[in-house]
Scaffold this motif. Structure first.
Motif, PDB file in Angstrom:
ATOM      1  N   LEU A 468       0.674   2.717 -29.111  1.00  0.00           N
ATOM      2  CA  LEU A 468      -0.126   3.832 -28.602  1.00  0.00           C
ATOM      3  C   LEU A 468      -1.496   3.343 -28.147  1.00  0.00           C
ATOM      4  O   LEU A 468      -1.985   3.733 -27.076  1.00  0.00           O
ATOM      5  CB  LEU A 468      -0.263   4.897 -29.703  1.00  0.00           C
ATOM      6  N   ALA A 469      -2.101   2.464 -28.933  1.00  0.00           N
ATOM      7  CA  ALA A 469      -3.411   1.913 -28.567  1.00  0.00           C
ATOM      8  C   ALA A 469      -3.324   1.114 -27.275  1.00  0.00           C
ATOM      9  O   ALA A 469      -4.204   1.209 -26.410  1.00  0.00           O
ATOM     10  CB  ALA A 469      -3.939   1.034 -29.701  1.00  0.00           C
ATOM     11  N   GLU A 470      -2.269   0.317 -27.126  1.00  0.00           N
ATOM     12  CA  GLU A 470      -2.118  -0.465 -25.900  1.00  0.00           C
ATOM     13  C   GLU A 470      -1.981   0.452 -24.681  1.00  0.00           C
ATOM     14  O   GLU A 470      -2.568   0.193 -23.627  1.00  0.00           O
ATOM     15  CB  GLU A 470      -0.909  -1.392 -26.000  1.00  0.00           C
ATOM     16  N   CYS A 471      -1.207   1.513 -24.819  1.00  0.00           N
ATOM     17  CA  CYS A 471      -1.068   2.469 -23.714  1.00  0.00           C
ATOM     18  C   CYS A 471      -2.421   3.065 -23.341  1.00  0.00           C
ATOM     19  O   CYS A 471      -2.732   3.244 -22.152  1.00  0.00           O
ATOM     20  CB  CYS A 471      -0.096   3.580 -24.093  1.00  0.00           C
ATOM     21  N   LYS A 472      -3.228   3.364 -24.326  1.00  0.00           N
ATOM     22  CA  LYS A 472      -4.543   3.960 -24.055  1.00  0.00           C
ATOM     23  C   LYS A 472      -5.482   2.951 -23.403  1.00  0.00           C
ATOM     24  O   LYS A 472      -6.262   3.307 -22.508  1.00  0.00           O
ATOM     25  CB  LYS A 472      -5.131   4.524 -25.356  1.00  0.00           C
ATOM     26  N   ILE A 473      -5.407   1.694 -23.825  1.00  0.00           N
ATOM     27  CA  ILE A 473      -6.220   0.659 -23.172  1.00  0.00           C
ATOM     28  C   ILE A 473      -5.825   0.544 -21.699  1.00  0.00           C
ATOM     29  O   ILE A 473      -6.684   0.461 -20.817  1.00  0.00           O
ATOM     30  CB  ILE A 473      -6.044  -0.695 -23.886  1.00  0.00           C
ATOM     31  N   ARG A 474      -4.540   0.553 -21.453  1.00  0.00           N
ATOM     32  CA  ARG A 474      -4.064   0.407 -20.081  1.00  0.00           C
ATOM     33  C   ARG A 474      -4.451   1.596 -19.204  1.00  0.00           C
ATOM     34  O   ARG A 474      -4.511   1.464 -17.978  1.00  0.00           O
ATOM     35  CB  ARG A 474      -2.551   0.215 -20.081  1.00  0.00           C
ATOM     36  N   SER A 475      -4.724   2.734 -19.819  1.00  0.00           N
ATOM     37  CA  SER A 475      -5.150   3.910 -19.042  1.00  0.00           C
ATOM     38  C   SER A 475      -6.655   4.143 -19.124  1.00  0.00           C
ATOM     39  O   SER A 475      -7.146   5.195 -18.733  1.00  0.00           O
ATOM     40  CB  SER A 475      -4.400   5.159 -19.526  1.00  0.00           C
ATOM     41  N   GLY A 476      -7.390   3.152 -19.662  1.00  0.00           N
ATOM     42  CA  GLY A 476      -8.851   3.218 -19.671  1.00  0.00           C
ATOM     43  C   GLY A 476      -9.457   3.964 -20.837  1.00  0.00           C
ATOM     44  O   GLY A 476     -10.667   4.216 -20.852  1.00  0.00           O
TER      45      GLY A 476
END
Length: 580
Positions: A468-476
């Motif tokens: 979930l954290a990686e997805c959020k990083i990838r979306s800024g």
């Protein structure tokens, strides 16, 4: 269905495995018992459903080798003539394998398809049975069938990950339903996705905290959803589709308790300890015990992650799993002048050292009463012998005390502050001092009641939080990602260090995509996933780490289909980049 019943199934299954069931491609699951007279009681149905789970547990070994020794964190150096094995481990490390090597890639292919065949057999049998006849409600019966469907999807994710281009087999009895050769990866991907979405609706839900022991070894709604997280997180790698938004949605639902109640444990090793079947961090685990089966305590997984004579240090010489060995160590951080390497990848011990006070960095010690501290073994390992004298663990077949270093070379009996004249630090040029060892699962002493009682944790909540954290990083959404990671990381450090080690805005540490990959490496060190994480971040082929230069192209990101497999099925085509 309780954990003891599943473990009893494992005993009978283990006996079958020792007869070679995991290497016989023509195996039928119940070749001596016809379906018409096998299913007589409710327990017969349950035993049939969970038989493929023991095979699945056994199969984790080849996955572990392929996903860790091809990546940047674990190594198998040659040690005083040990562990060369005709260059087998060098080929994995240097990305030099080919279609003739067989070994773990062939075992992974065969093991997964054998597991799929076993699941298909049971799924089709279940379709012919009446729930009422055996005393099941329709929901209970659907849950049982979904157990094998979810397990089959788990096998297919592994095949998609390792080989990408694989056949699709959905029937044991009707071969016309199966592909004769490979299908496009998207076909397999869509099948997995559809199956898991169905299973999420059919499987049981963990109802509250403190109830994991009641469902350990069974797929649940959260378990199937977690497999969707794995699938979506790597969709860009598998099929060229960006599915991070779907990954984020499912992961967020798991974290929010939509699929059951789970919680991050208050210490890093709880998910690996002897009582991890009670740990609310565990989403899915395979039951294990010294009196049953314990495939995570094998040479290809976690038993050979320590010095060959570590039994003296652990006092586990009577353990049924046999002696230890030095198959795995951490890739080094220092060259043979004592200078720190400058690699962006690898150097896992230095990666842990980045944040001071990490509980995992303590020297592994058994504290008695089935408790431990620390994860790594380094320096001198001292113990008290039967005469009360203090001794140090020694090298096997060589007359020197070990001083385990975060470096690879021929140190033999050198003092800790000495460095060898031979500056060749490479995989073929190590000794038994080379590379920190580690204990992810505990090695309790013979006196500890719960020696080797840990279950194998396949999925735990921090994986979902990190995805979930990686997805959020990838979306800024860096701040949101930071808080998610901090919710796990804070347990690893003393309170007085939290301001330094937590990510901004809750602390001073900075988070970006590189740090996200580094943090995957810390939290999931040696958990059979490093290869796919490197691939997802674009580092597996192009990256450099100790004794490993970049690949000339990306074809090593999937494994070849080995010669015996190609010979057995002329409809199969070799993966791109390999000799057919």
């Amino acid at each position: 269905m309780n954990i003891r019943f599943i473990r009893n199934i494992a005993v009978g299954a283990a006996a079958t495995l020792t007869l070679g069931s995991c290497t016989n491609l023509d195996e039928t699951l119940y070749d001596q018992v016809g379906t018409q007279n096998y299913y007589n009681t409710k327990s017969d149905v349950e035993r049939a459903v969970y038989r493929p789970f023991e095979h699945a547990f056994w199969s984790i070994q080849s996955r572990h080798v392929l996903n860790e020794l091809t990546a940047d964190q674990l190594i198998t150096p040659t040690r005083d003539g040990w562990w060369d094995d005709g260059g087998r481990w060098r080929k994995l490390h240097y990305h030099q394998w080919n279609v003739e090597d067989g070994g773990d890639a062939q075992t992974e292919w065969n093991g997964c398809f054998q597991g799929i065949g076993q699941c298909n057999y049971v799924i089709e049998d279940m379709a012919t049975l009446s729930p009422e006849k055996f005393g099941f409600s329709q929901a209970e019966f659907d849950n049982l069938t979904a157990q094998c469907r979810a397990l089959r999807a788990w096998f297919y994710i592994r095949l998609l990950d390792a080989f990408r281009n694989v056949p699709l087999a959905v029937s044991f009895n009707d071969m016309s339903q199966n592909s004769t050769g490979q299908v496009e990866p998207k076909v397999v991907f869509d099948f997995i996705e559809s199956e898991l979405k169905d299973c999420v609706n059919l499987l049981k839900k963990k109802e509250g905290l403190g109830s994991q022991q009641l469902i350990q070894g069974q797929w649940t709604k959260a378990g199937a959803a977690a497999l969707l997280v794995r699938l979506y997180l790597n969709a860009e790698v598998y099929v060229g589709e960006n599915r991070y938004a779907d990954c984020e949605k499912v992961a967020q639902d798991i974290v929010d308790g939509v699929y059951g109640q789970y919680a991050v444990a208050d210490r890093w090793d709880a998910a690996f300890d002897w009582n991890n079947d009670t740990c609310d961090e565990v989403i899915f685990g395979f039951p294990a015990d010294q009196g049953y089966t314990y495939w995570q305590y094998q040479g290809d997984t976690y038993w050979w992650t320590v010095p060959a004579r570590a039994r003296y240090y652990f006092n586990d010489s009577k353990c049924k799993a046999g002696d230890h060995n030095t198959k795995y160590a951490a890739s080094p951080s220092y060259d043979l002048n004592g200078e720190l390497y400058t690699y962006e990848l690898g150097m896992p011990i230095q990666n842990f050292r980045k944040y001071e006070g990490d509980e995992r960095m303590k020297l592994y010690r058994n504290l008695g009463n089935s408790t431990r501290e620390g994860m790594f073994l380094f320096g001198y390992l001292e113990y008290t012998d039967e005469n009360g004298a203090t001794k140090r663990v020694r090298a096997p077949e060589q007359p020197y005390d070990l001083y385990i270093r975060d470096a690879v070379g021929k140190f033999q009996g050198m003092a800790p502050d000495q460095w060898p004249a031979d500056k060749n630090s490479s995989l073929p040029n190590g000794d038994h001092n080379s590379g920190w060892h580690f204990a992810k699962y505990p090695f309790y002493s013979d006196e500890d009641t719960h020696q080797m009682e840990s279950d194998f944790t396949e999925i735990r909540l921090p994986e979902i939080i990190y995805a979930l954290a990686e997805c959020k990083i990838r979306s800024g959404k860096k701040s949101e990602a930071a808080k998610l990671l901090n919710s796990v990381r804070r347990r690893n450090y003393p309170a007085e260090k939290l301001n330094e080690v937590l990510y901004q805005p809750e602390g001073q540490a900075e988070l970006d995509e590189k740090e996200m990959l580094d943090e995957w490496g810390r939290e999931f060190f040696a958990e059979s996933r490093r290869r796919i994480d490197l691939i997802r971040f674009g580092k597996f082929s192009s990256g450099s780490w100790w004794d490993k230069t970049p690949d000339t192209d990306k074809h090593y990101e999937i494994f070849p289909i080995m010669r015996p497999i190609l010979d057995a099925n002329p409809n199969l085509k070799q993966n791109p980049g390999y000799n057919s």
